[in-house]
Design an enzyme around this catalytic site. Structure first.
Site, mmCIF file in Angstrom:
data_model
loop_
_atom_site.group_PDB
_atom_site.id
_atom_site.type_symbol
_atom_site.label_atom_id
_atom_site.label_comp_id
_atom_site.label_asym_id
_atom_site.label_seq_id
_atom_site.Cartn_x
_atom_site.Cartn_y
_atom_site.Cartn_z
ATOM 1 N N ASP A 164 -10.035 2.502 2.927
ATOM 2 C CA ASP A 164 -10.430 1.741 4.116
ATOM 3 C C ASP A 164 -10.951 2.599 5.365
ATOM 4 O O ASP A 164 -11.676 1.801 6.018
ATOM 5 C CB ASP A 164 -8.797 1.456 4.604
ATOM 6 C CG ASP A 164 -7.825 0.488 3.827
ATOM 7 O OD1 ASP A 164 -8.640 -0.362 3.226
ATOM 8 O OD2 ASP A 164 -6.946 0.401 3.848
ATOM 9 N N LYS A 219 0.796 -1.278 -0.079
ATOM 10 C CA LYS A 219 -0.194 0.070 0.019
ATOM 11 C C LYS A 219 0.784 1.317 -0.114
ATOM 12 O O LYS A 219 0.502 2.194 -0.473
ATOM 13 C CB LYS A 219 -0.901 -0.057 1.257
ATOM 14 C CG LYS A 219 -2.158 -1.073 1.040
ATOM 15 C CD LYS A 219 -2.912 -0.814 2.189
ATOM 16 C CE LYS A 219 -4.053 -2.018 2.480
ATOM 17 N NZ LYS A 219 -5.042 -1.579 3.402
#
Ligand code: ATR
Length: 271
Positions: free
Chosen positions: A100, A65
């Site tokens: 997220d 990420k």
């Protein structure tokens, strides 16, 4: 058919392909969705190859990420703050976003009925999982947000990076004795080793909502601990996973899938 993929290492157990195929079916979108597991030093090359194949978009999971963040040509404000990208939109340029935090908040609000405005929130852990959700959590305007970590210094550094947008404080786990919170979110990886962070029971004992970003077939060690110590409601991160995927799907396809049937199906299948 438009091509999408999830990149991770390992990625074999990722539920993302199933989730996105269910979304595509429900919204009548023609997509192909694959898993890609580049070597640890091979993410940039794998992503380049994927774009050359005509890949339209990607989900990115551990441990890529942060690298996805640096590879993106443009980033959303929430990705910028998170220092991590979980969703890439491949066009002329590479756009990076992070869904997220939205996933966590939507799961809490829409699926559990827990709003965060005005609440006292504790987030446990100060790694990438915590960092990824802090901006969106603060945007909900909680009364206060405490980040507590085994290594206090990491929590303090993290809180400092967000203290211009809300009431946030970084502490060691050992400073929480006697304190009570309304929502306690476990963003540590302790459950992967079958462990529970060393928290005093007071943090959940006043009928808190306990949320674990991890999920599994069985309740996580943190959720079992929270239930034993007086939490009113406990929930694992399966809903967050589906909600963050819905955010990515909407970015790619400009249509919002329903998450509830997908969460129910996965919940049923993992039991
Ligand atoms: P991630 O990207 O999953 O957040 P990470 O950056 O390695 O991964 O961070 C892991 C987090 O889990 C950290 O907050 C870590 O605490 P430390 O910073 O003190 O190492 C926390 N963690 C892992 N195992 C733990 C345990 N058994 N008890 C408490 N915290 C734990």
């Amino acid at each position: 058919m438009d091509l999408y993929a999830v990149f991770g290492h390992p990625v074999g157990h990722s539920l993302s392909p199933r989730i996105h195929r269910m979304f595509a079916e429900e919204t009548a979108q023609q997509i192909e969705y694959e898993r890609r597991e580049p070597p640890l030093d091979g993410f940039a090359d794998a992503l380049r190859a994927f774009r050359e194949e005509g890949g339209h978009g990607a989900n990115v999971t551990v441990p890529f990420k942060e690298e996805a963040w640096s590879l993106a040509d443009q980033r959303s404000e929430r990705a910028e703050r998170a220092g991590a990208v979980n969703t890439l939109v491949c066009g002329e340029t590479l756009y990076g976003d992070n869904t997220d935090g939205e996933g966590l908040i939507n799961d809490l609000r829409n699926n559990l009925g827990v709003g965060l405005a005005g609440k006292r929130i504790l987030i446990v852990g100060a790694g990438g999982a915590a960092r990824g959700v802090l901006g969106p959590l603060l945007a909900e305007q909680p009364a206060s947000l405490v980040i507590a970590n085994r290594t206090a210094g990491r929590a303090k550094v993290l809180a400092k990076a967000f203290d211009d947008i809300g009431n946030i404080e970084g502490r060691g786990l050992d400073t929480l004795a006697g304190e009570r919170f309304e929502v306690v979110i476990n963003a540590t990886s302790s459950g992967l080793e079958g462990e529970v962070p060393a928290l005093p029971e007071s943090v959940v004992s006043d009928g808190a909502t306990a949320y674990d970003m991890l999920y599994g077939a069985e309740p996580t060690p943190f959720l079992r601990w929270a239930e034993r110590n007086g939490a009113f409601r406990v929930r694992d991160g399966l809903g967050m996973l589906v909600e963050q995927a819905a955010g990515a799907f909407e970015l790619w396809r400009h249509i919002r899938p329903s998450t509830e049937p997908v969460i129910e199906t996965l919940r049923h299948d993992t039991r």
